[in-house]
Design an enzyme around this catalytic site. Structure first.
Site, PDB file in Angstrom:
ATOM      1  N   ASP A 123       7.152 -12.363   2.993  1.00  7.87           N
ATOM      2  CA  ASP A 123       7.751 -12.953   1.784  1.00  7.87           C
ATOM      3  C   ASP A 123       9.155 -12.389   1.527  1.00  7.87           C
ATOM      4  OD1 ASP A 123       5.715 -14.694   1.157  1.00  7.87           O
ATOM      5  OD2 ASP A 123       4.729 -13.336  -0.248  1.00  7.87           O
ATOM      6  N   LYS A 137      -4.012 -12.103  -0.825  1.00  5.92           N
ATOM      7  CA  LYS A 137      -3.061 -11.295  -0.046  1.00  5.92           C
ATOM      8  C   LYS A 137      -3.387  -9.804  -0.085  1.00  5.92           C
ATOM      9  CE  LYS A 137       0.917 -14.358  -0.632  1.00  5.92           C
ATOM     10  NZ  LYS A 137       2.302 -14.478  -1.125  1.00  5.92           N
TER      11      LYS A 137
HETATM   12  P1  NAP Z   1      -0.107 -13.879  -8.602  1.00  2.61           P
HETATM   13  O1  NAP Z   1      -0.296 -12.705  -7.717  1.00  2.61           O
HETATM   14  O2  NAP Z   1      -1.294 -14.623  -9.057  1.00  2.61           O
HETATM   15  O3  NAP Z   1       0.687 -13.373  -9.903  1.00  2.61           O
HETATM   16  C1  NAP Z   1       0.878 -14.264 -10.942  1.00  2.61           C
HETATM   17  C2  NAP Z   1       1.967 -13.750 -11.866  1.00  2.61           C
HETATM   18  O4  NAP Z   1       2.236 -14.782 -12.840  1.00  2.61           O
HETATM   19  C3  NAP Z   1       1.566 -12.517 -12.657  1.00  2.61           C
HETATM   20  O5  NAP Z   1       2.707 -11.754 -12.902  1.00  2.61           O
HETATM   21  C4  NAP Z   1       1.031 -13.134 -13.950  1.00  2.61           C
HETATM   22  O6  NAP Z   1       1.081 -12.270 -15.045  1.00  2.61           O
HETATM   23  C5  NAP Z   1       2.013 -14.259 -14.139  1.00  2.61           C
HETATM   24  N1  NAP Z   1       1.516 -15.337 -14.994  1.00  2.61           N
HETATM   25  C6  NAP Z   1       0.552 -16.243 -14.709  1.00  2.61           C
HETATM   26  N2  NAP Z   1       0.419 -17.112 -15.742  1.00  2.61           N
HETATM   27  C7  NAP Z   1       1.309 -16.745 -16.686  1.00  2.61           C
HETATM   28  C8  NAP Z   1       1.660 -17.256 -17.970  1.00  2.61           C
HETATM   29  N3  NAP Z   1       1.065 -18.327 -18.462  1.00  2.61           N
HETATM   30  N4  NAP Z   1       2.632 -16.641 -18.669  1.00  2.61           N
HETATM   31  C9  NAP Z   1       3.254 -15.563 -18.154  1.00  2.61           C
HETATM   32  N5  NAP Z   1       2.984 -15.029 -16.941  1.00  2.61           N
HETATM   33  C10 NAP Z   1       2.012 -15.611 -16.210  1.00  2.61           C
HETATM   34  O7  NAP Z   1       0.897 -14.953  -7.942  1.00  2.61           O
HETATM   35  P2  NAP Z   1       2.033 -14.666  -6.855  1.00  2.61           P
HETATM   36  O8  NAP Z   1       1.449 -14.649  -5.488  1.00  2.61           O
HETATM   37  O9  NAP Z   1       2.823 -13.498  -7.286  1.00  2.61           O
HETATM   38  O10 NAP Z   1       2.905 -16.001  -6.941  1.00  2.61           O
HETATM   39  C11 NAP Z   1       3.830 -16.195  -7.980  1.00  2.61           C
HETATM   40  C12 NAP Z   1       4.637 -17.460  -7.710  1.00  2.61           C
HETATM   41  O11 NAP Z   1       5.421 -17.279  -6.543  1.00  2.61           O
HETATM   42  C13 NAP Z   1       3.796 -18.706  -7.449  1.00  2.61           C
HETATM   43  O12 NAP Z   1       4.439 -19.818  -8.062  1.00  2.61           O
HETATM   44  C14 NAP Z   1       3.822 -18.848  -5.950  1.00  2.61           C
HETATM   45  O13 NAP Z   1       3.636 -20.193  -5.540  1.00  2.61           O
HETATM   46  C15 NAP Z   1       5.224 -18.380  -5.674  1.00  2.61           C
HETATM   47  N6  NAP Z   1       5.437 -17.925  -4.286  1.00  2.61           N
HETATM   48  C16 NAP Z   1       6.336 -18.594  -3.562  1.00  2.61           C
HETATM   49  C17 NAP Z   1       6.579 -18.185  -2.263  1.00  2.61           C
HETATM   50  C18 NAP Z   1       7.592 -18.932  -1.446  1.00  2.61           C
HETATM   51  O14 NAP Z   1       7.616 -18.745  -0.240  1.00  2.61           O
HETATM   52  N7  NAP Z   1       8.445 -19.737  -2.059  1.00  2.61           N
HETATM   53  C19 NAP Z   1       5.903 -17.101  -1.701  1.00  2.61           C
HETATM   54  C20 NAP Z   1       4.981 -16.429  -2.504  1.00  2.61           C
HETATM   55  C21 NAP Z   1       4.754 -16.862  -3.810  1.00  2.61           C
HETATM   56  P3  NAP Z   1      -0.142 -11.257 -15.372  1.00  2.61           P
HETATM   57  O15 NAP Z   1       0.034 -10.083 -14.450  1.00  2.61           O
HETATM   58  O16 NAP Z   1       0.042 -10.936 -16.790  1.00  2.61           O
HETATM   59  O17 NAP Z   1      -1.406 -12.031 -15.078  1.00  2.61           O
END
Ligand code: NAP
Length: 275
Positions: free
Chosen positions: A102, A65
């Protein structure tokens, strides 16, 4: 036939092709919408080839993204503020406008669920691309405070600095979750598919007034939602509604019409339950 795609890595699990097929059927549009698994190193070239082949629009998911926003020729205010694009709209030539739906999707789902943000204290766990997308739209609803808690606190701090609302938005380390205090609205926005990766939620965080929302959906949200239900949260909901609404917002930007979402959400819920 108009051609749309979802770019991401991985994307095989995505329900977006199914959702967009339902939307297109509502209007009798013939379109293709396919998932394209592409690693960041090949994204620019793949996007260019898609434009050359006449592609009309694209969705973008993890981990592309932010790169997508950089590759676009123009950005909407939502995408510029987020520094991340999940919706690409084809412009004349091989050019793209980047948008981020989003936040709009989350707010439509909050409205459906009666989740209020104004004057409330929000705690968001996670500081990745999704939090980037929802932070600006949430701030527009004038919350009392938004606390971003992240495993890597520097990423949360970066979001605070970029938000232009230092003081209203605060950054905390996940290690200090026990000190964060009470959440009126608790949003789980990490990609740790099981909440096992998260520390146990402290008693002060969740009570009978708390509304909890996991941006993940289906099985990936179960562990977090089980924790907040045990802690007595008033409402605990997964992000399936947001998923459908952000897709409807993308469709609106591509086609100029917004599809009905209620039946799509309910059918998708049944589909997930059936495995
Ligand atoms: P991202 O950019 O990869 O960010 C991942 C986040 O998760 C970061 O804050 C990361 O922390 C944290 N994280 C990963 N593994 C972890 C662990 N084991 N313990 C603690 N923190 C952890 O992902 P994203 O795009 O923000 O997506 C996040 C979630 O939102 C996903 O489940 C995605 O499917 C969901 N989502 C849903 C929608 C919807 O329409 N429903 C839309 C967008 C996203 P660090 O910074 O420390 O790595």
């Amino acid at each position: 036939m108009d051609s749309y795609v979802l770019f991401g890595h991985p994307v095989a699990h995505s329900r977006s092709p199914w959702i967009h097929a339902q939307f297109a059927a509502q209007f009798g549009y013939e379109q293709s919408y396919e998932s394209v698994d592409v690693v960041p190193e090949h994204f620019e070239e793949t996007l260019w080839n898609f434009a050359e082949a006449g592609g009309r629009g694209a969705n973008v998911t993890l981990p592309l993204k932010e790169q997508a926003a950089m590759l676009c020729d123009e950005l909407t205010p939502a995408a510029a503020r987020a520094g991340a694009a999940n919706t690409l709209i084809r412009l004349p030539g091989q050019r793209w406008r980047g948008d981020n739906t989003d936040g709009a999707g989350l707010l439509v789902d909050f409205e459906r669920l009666g989740i209020a943000v104004t004057e409330r204290r929000l705690v968001i766990i996670g500081a990745g691309g999704a939090t980037r997308g929802i932070l600006g739209p949430l701030l527009e609803l004038a919350p009392r405070q938004i606390v971003i808690v992240n495993r890597t606190p520097e990423r949360a701090l970066q979001l605070v600095l970029e938000s232009g609302a230092i003081g209203v938005v605060q950054a905390w380390s996940l290690d200090d979750l026990a000190s964060v205090g009470h959440a009126d609205v608790l949003i789980h926005a990490t990609s740790a598919y099981r909440a096992d990766g998260l520390p146990p939620l402290p008693d002060e965080l969740v009570d009978a007034e708390t509304v909890a929302y996991d941006l993940g959906y289906g099985a990936s949200a179960e562990a977090f939602l089980a924790q907040v239900r045990r802690a007595g949260a008033r409402l605990a909901v997964d992000g399936l509604g947001m998923l459908v609404e952000q897709a409807a917002e993308s469709f609106l930007r591509w086609r100029g019409v917004r599809p009905q979402t209620a039946a799509v959400r309910e059918n998708l819920r049944r589909l997930l339950a059936d495995g």
